[in-house]
Design an enzyme around this catalytic site. Structure first.
Site, mmCIF file in Angstrom:
data_model
loop_
_atom_site.group_PDB
_atom_site.id
_atom_site.type_symbol
_atom_site.label_atom_id
_atom_site.label_comp_id
_atom_site.label_asym_id
_atom_site.label_seq_id
_atom_site.Cartn_x
_atom_site.Cartn_y
_atom_site.Cartn_z
ATOM 1 N N ASP A 1 0.867 -1.172 0.000
ATOM 2 C CA ASP A 1 0.000 0.000 0.000
ATOM 3 C C ASP A 1 0.905 1.224 0.000
ATOM 4 O OD1 ASP A 1 -1.660 2.151 0.538
ATOM 5 O OD2 ASP A 1 -2.843 1.118 2.060
ATOM 6 N N VAL A 2 0.998 1.904 -1.125
ATOM 7 C CA VAL A 2 1.972 2.997 -1.260
ATOM 8 C C VAL A 2 1.546 4.273 -0.546
ATOM 9 C CG1 VAL A 2 3.085 2.189 -3.368
ATOM 10 C CG2 VAL A 2 1.002 3.580 -3.528
ATOM 11 N N TYR B 1 -9.225 14.398 -7.848
ATOM 12 C CA TYR B 1 -8.377 13.803 -8.888
ATOM 13 C C TYR B 1 -7.612 14.880 -9.647
ATOM 14 C CZ TYR B 1 -6.959 10.758 -12.740
ATOM 15 O OH TYR B 1 -6.227 10.055 -13.662
ATOM 16 N N THR C 1 -7.764 1.358 -20.761
ATOM 17 C CA THR C 1 -7.433 0.495 -19.635
ATOM 18 C C THR C 1 -8.712 0.002 -18.972
ATOM 19 O OG1 THR C 1 -7.398 2.306 -18.025
ATOM 20 C CG2 THR C 1 -5.333 1.844 -19.218
ATOM 21 N N LYS D 1 -3.494 15.341 -9.407
ATOM 22 C CA LYS D 1 -2.629 15.160 -10.565
ATOM 23 C C LYS D 1 -1.791 16.410 -10.826
ATOM 24 C CE LYS D 1 -3.586 10.916 -11.593
ATOM 25 N NZ LYS D 1 -2.543 9.861 -11.478
ATOM 26 N N ASN E 1 3.320 4.985 -10.696
ATOM 27 C CA ASN E 1 2.074 4.914 -11.452
ATOM 28 C C ASN E 1 0.846 4.703 -10.572
ATOM 29 O OD1 ASN E 1 0.346 4.153 -13.966
ATOM 30 N ND2 ASN E 1 0.237 2.331 -12.654
#
Length: 276
Positions: free
Chosen positions: A65-66, A158, A193, A162, A92
């Site tokens: 879990d980053v 979001y 994706t 970003k 990513n």
């Protein structure tokens, strides 16, 4: 298997089990890198690792879990051990939240997305930079988005997160240039994706993407992976502090129209705060 680009280098790809991250991991391995991939779902990571090994590539899997600093410390340590150092990072891992106008944003959800995108990138920088500096060719690639550059109504945290990633890598490029470490970011546009599977031809959102993209159509994960692996390589040795749009030219125009989805939840006056 080896190429002039990433032969025998140690590369870490976060969020490497699906989509763009999986494409980056597979391409880096094809170019000769010793690749460490991480993510939260072991089964997805193992599936990509199996594909890499089937092609003769070298890969190590770490379930992580980053957003947790302890997990990132462990992850970097395992990548360094597996690769005999660390020369490249593709940060990513990330994601978004539910669509909602800003005055309807849930604070807890907003912070979750900020942590997932911005905090995770910071933690990867914090704990990898010393190893990248020691490698003599260190390069870090952050994953931004078209949404970090042009407005996306209803995307909440979001878009902010970003844009934050872009500022992080630009500042890191300035801070660590003297140490020989390069930092850049990529802005993918509409990439085919798993995350985008629900945006299908004929819908307002899909058609708004395509109509605002000079090259037409949608991109593929390998389009982003090619750019990321180039930025990791010595071919990009004089490039740092930059944000590269991989979007078919979409950023020259405007963002997508998700109003149909937002109106389903909040009504036709979704962006009229006085009607709430």
């Amino acid at each position: 298997m080896n190429s002039p680009w990433l032969g025998d280098r140690s590369v870490l790809v976060t969020g490497g089990g699906t989509g763009i991250g999986a494409a980056c991991a597979m391409m880096a391995a094809r170019q000769g890198a010793k690749v460490t991939i991480c993510g939260r779902t072991a089964s997805k990571l193992d599936a990509i690792a199996m594909r890499i090994r089937a092609e003769g590539g070298s890969v190590h899997v770490v379930q992580t879990d980053v957003t947790l600093e302890g997990d990132v410390v462990r992850l970097i340590g395992e990548a360094v051990k597996f690769g005999g150092g660390l020369g490249g990072v593709i940060a990513n891992a990330g994601g978004g939240g539910g669509l909602a106008p800003l005055h309807q944003q849930d604070v807890a959800e907003f912070l979750r997305v900020m942590h997932l995108n911005v905090l995770s990138t910071l933690l990867c920088i914090k704990h990898s930079v010393q190893h990248l500096a020691r490698s003599g060719h260190g390069s870090f690639v952050g994953m931004s988005s078209l949404a970090g550059h042009v407005t996306h109504q209803g995307f909440g945290a979001y878009t902010v997160s970003k844009a934050g990633i872009e500022t992080l890598v630009r500042n890191a490029a300035d801070e660590y240039g003297a140490a020989g470490v390069r930092f850049n970011a990529i802005q993918p546009g509409f990439i085919a994706t798993e995350v985008m599977e629900g945006i299908t031809p004929g819908t307002r959102a899909y058609e708004s993407y395509v109509s605002q993209t000079p090259l037409g159509g949608v991109g593929q994960p390998d389009d982003v992976a090619s750019a990321a692996c180039f930025l990791l390589s010595s071919q990009a040795r004089w490039i740092t502090g930059q944000v590269l749009a991989v979007d078919g030219g979409n950023s020259l125009r405007c963002g997508p129209d998700y109003s149909a989805s937002i109106e389903k939840r909040f009504g036709k006056d979704a962006f009229n705060p006085s009607a709430s």
